[in-house]
Design a protein around this motif. Sequence first.
Motif, PDB file in Angstrom:
ATOM      1  N   TRP A   1      -7.533  -8.190   7.011  1.00  0.00           N
ATOM      2  CA  TRP A   1      -8.388  -8.585   5.885  1.00  0.00           C
ATOM      3  C   TRP A   1      -9.544  -7.598   5.722  1.00  0.00           C
ATOM      4  O   TRP A   1      -9.866  -7.170   4.609  1.00  0.00           O
ATOM      5  N   LYS A   2     -10.159  -7.209   6.836  1.00  0.00           N
ATOM      6  CA  LYS A   2     -11.290  -6.266   6.787  1.00  0.00           C
ATOM      7  C   LYS A   2     -10.844  -4.882   6.315  1.00  0.00           C
ATOM      8  O   LYS A   2     -11.678  -4.119   5.807  1.00  0.00           O
ATOM      9  N   SER A   3      -9.565  -4.567   6.484  1.00  0.00           N
ATOM     10  CA  SER A   3      -9.039  -3.292   5.992  1.00  0.00           C
ATOM     11  C   SER A   3      -8.586  -3.379   4.538  1.00  0.00           C
ATOM     12  O   SER A   3      -7.970  -2.440   4.014  1.00  0.00           O
ATOM     13  N   ASN A   4      -8.858  -4.528   3.901  1.00  0.00           N
ATOM     14  CA  ASN A   4      -8.537  -4.734   2.477  1.00  0.00           C
ATOM     15  C   ASN A   4      -7.037  -4.632   2.188  1.00  0.00           C
ATOM     16  O   ASN A   4      -6.629  -4.126   1.141  1.00  0.00           O
ATOM     17  N   VAL A   5      -6.239  -5.115   3.130  1.00  0.00           N
ATOM     18  CA  VAL A   5      -4.790  -5.145   2.912  1.00  0.00           C
ATOM     19  C   VAL A   5      -4.453  -6.362   2.053  1.00  0.00           C
ATOM     20  O   VAL A   5      -4.793  -7.490   2.421  1.00  0.00           O
ATOM     21  N   PRO A   6      -3.796  -6.161   0.904  1.00  0.00           N
ATOM     22  CA  PRO A   6      -3.425  -7.315   0.078  1.00  0.00           C
ATOM     23  C   PRO A   6      -2.303  -8.132   0.722  1.00  0.00           C
ATOM     24  O   PRO A   6      -1.468  -7.601   1.451  1.00  0.00           O
ATOM     25  N   VAL A   7      -2.272  -9.405   0.443  1.00  0.00           N
ATOM     26  CA  VAL A   7      -1.160 -10.325   0.715  1.00  0.00           C
ATOM     27  C   VAL A   7      -0.832 -10.517   2.202  1.00  0.00           C
ATOM     28  O   VAL A   7      -0.718 -11.643   2.679  1.00  0.00           O
TER      29      VAL A   7
ATOM     30  N   LEU B   1       0.840  -1.192   0.000  1.00  0.00           N
ATOM     31  CA  LEU B   1       0.000   0.000   0.000  1.00  0.00           C
ATOM     32  C   LEU B   1       0.880   1.250   0.000  1.00  0.00           C
ATOM     33  O   LEU B   1       2.092   1.171   0.231  1.00  0.00           O
ATOM     34  N   THR B   2       0.269   2.395  -0.248  1.00  0.00           N
ATOM     35  CA  THR B   2       1.011   3.650  -0.162  1.00  0.00           C
ATOM     36  C   THR B   2       1.352   3.947   1.296  1.00  0.00           C
ATOM     37  O   THR B   2       0.765   3.375   2.222  1.00  0.00           O
ATOM     38  N   ASP B   3       2.280   4.861   1.505  1.00  0.00           N
ATOM     39  CA  ASP B   3       2.675   5.230   2.859  1.00  0.00           C
ATOM     40  C   ASP B   3       1.475   5.711   3.675  1.00  0.00           C
ATOM     41  O   ASP B   3       1.305   5.335   4.841  1.00  0.00           O
ATOM     42  N   LYS B   4       0.645   6.542   3.066  1.00  0.00           N
ATOM     43  CA  LYS B   4      -0.523   7.082   3.761  1.00  0.00           C
ATOM     44  C   LYS B   4      -1.509   5.976   4.111  1.00  0.00           C
ATOM     45  O   LYS B   4      -2.030   5.914   5.237  1.00  0.00           O
ATOM     46  N   GLN B   5      -1.771   5.077   3.159  1.00  0.00           N
ATOM     47  CA  GLN B   5      -2.691   3.967   3.400  1.00  0.00           C
ATOM     48  C   GLN B   5      -2.156   3.049   4.498  1.00  0.00           C
ATOM     49  O   GLN B   5      -2.917   2.581   5.352  1.00  0.00           O
TER      50      GLN B   5
END
Length: 270
Positions: free
Chosen positions: A128-134, A65-69
Motif C-alpha cells: 500500500w505504501k508503495s502505491n500498488v493498485p489492487v 504496473l509496468t515491468d520496471k515499476q
Amino acid sequence: MEHPLYRKNKGNHERIPDKAKTGIWIEKLFNWLFAIDVELDNYTVFLEKEKELQSELTEIVKYVLTDKQAQIVTNTFFESLETVHDLLEADLETIFNFDPAAKSRNEVLAAYPGFFSIVVYRLAHLLWKSNVPVVPRLVSEYVHGKTGIDIHPGAKIGARFFIDHGTGVVIGETTVIGNDVKIYQGVTLGALNVSKDKAEEKRHPTIGNNVIIYANATILGGETHIGDDAIIGGNVWITQSVPKKSLVYHKSEIVIKNKAPFPEPINFVI
C-alpha cells in the motif's frame, strides 16, 4: 453473433491480478518468513525460496504496473522485510505473553487467526505504501476470507498489536492505532460517513497507546480519538472522543427468575 455478455464486457476492464495465485503467494511468504517448513532450515533452500517469492510478486504486480515499476516494488518490499519481521516477532510475543491459552510460539504461528491477519496486514501495508493498485486489497481480502478479520491495508497500526479470537473485526482504511493495543472479536473501527466525496478525508478513529477494546465494541468517525490507557467495554457504541485512562462500558440489567411458576406453553406456534 457475439454473446451479449461478451459484448458488454469487451474492452471494459483493466487487467486484474490472479486472486488464487495471490493467495498461494501470501501463504508461501508466511511460511518463509517464519521458516515453518523444515526444508527452510537449509540455507540454500531458504535463498531459493526467496528468489521464487520475489519472482512471483513481480509477476503479480505486473498486472497493475509496468515491468520496471513491478521490479522496483519487489525490491523495496523484500528490503523492508527484516524491519517488518521484527514488528511481527513483537506481535507474536505479545500474544504469547498475554493469552493464557497460548501454549507455545508454534501454536500462535499455526493456529491463531489474529496473528495471521496481523502478518498479512503488515505485508499488505508495505505494498500500500508503495502505491500498488489492487494487489494490497487482494492480499487483505484473502485473509479476510480465511479468518473473518477485515483490516484495510491503508490503516496505520503500531507495535505489539494483539487481536484475540478475531472473527468479525473490521479496521477501516484511515484508522490509526497506537502501540500495545489489544482488541477482541467483533470490534469495528469504522466511518460515520461513507459518502464517496469523503474518500480522501480521515473517516476512521484514532486509537491511542495501551488501549483495550472488548468484544463487539463499535467506534466510529475520523474525529473520534480514544486516549491512551483507556479500556473500552464490550458492546459499546462510540462516536465521540474518550479521554485517556477512561473506562467506557455498556450498562445492562440482567434479571434471573425461577421459571417454575410459569406454565409450560401448550401448542406454542410462531
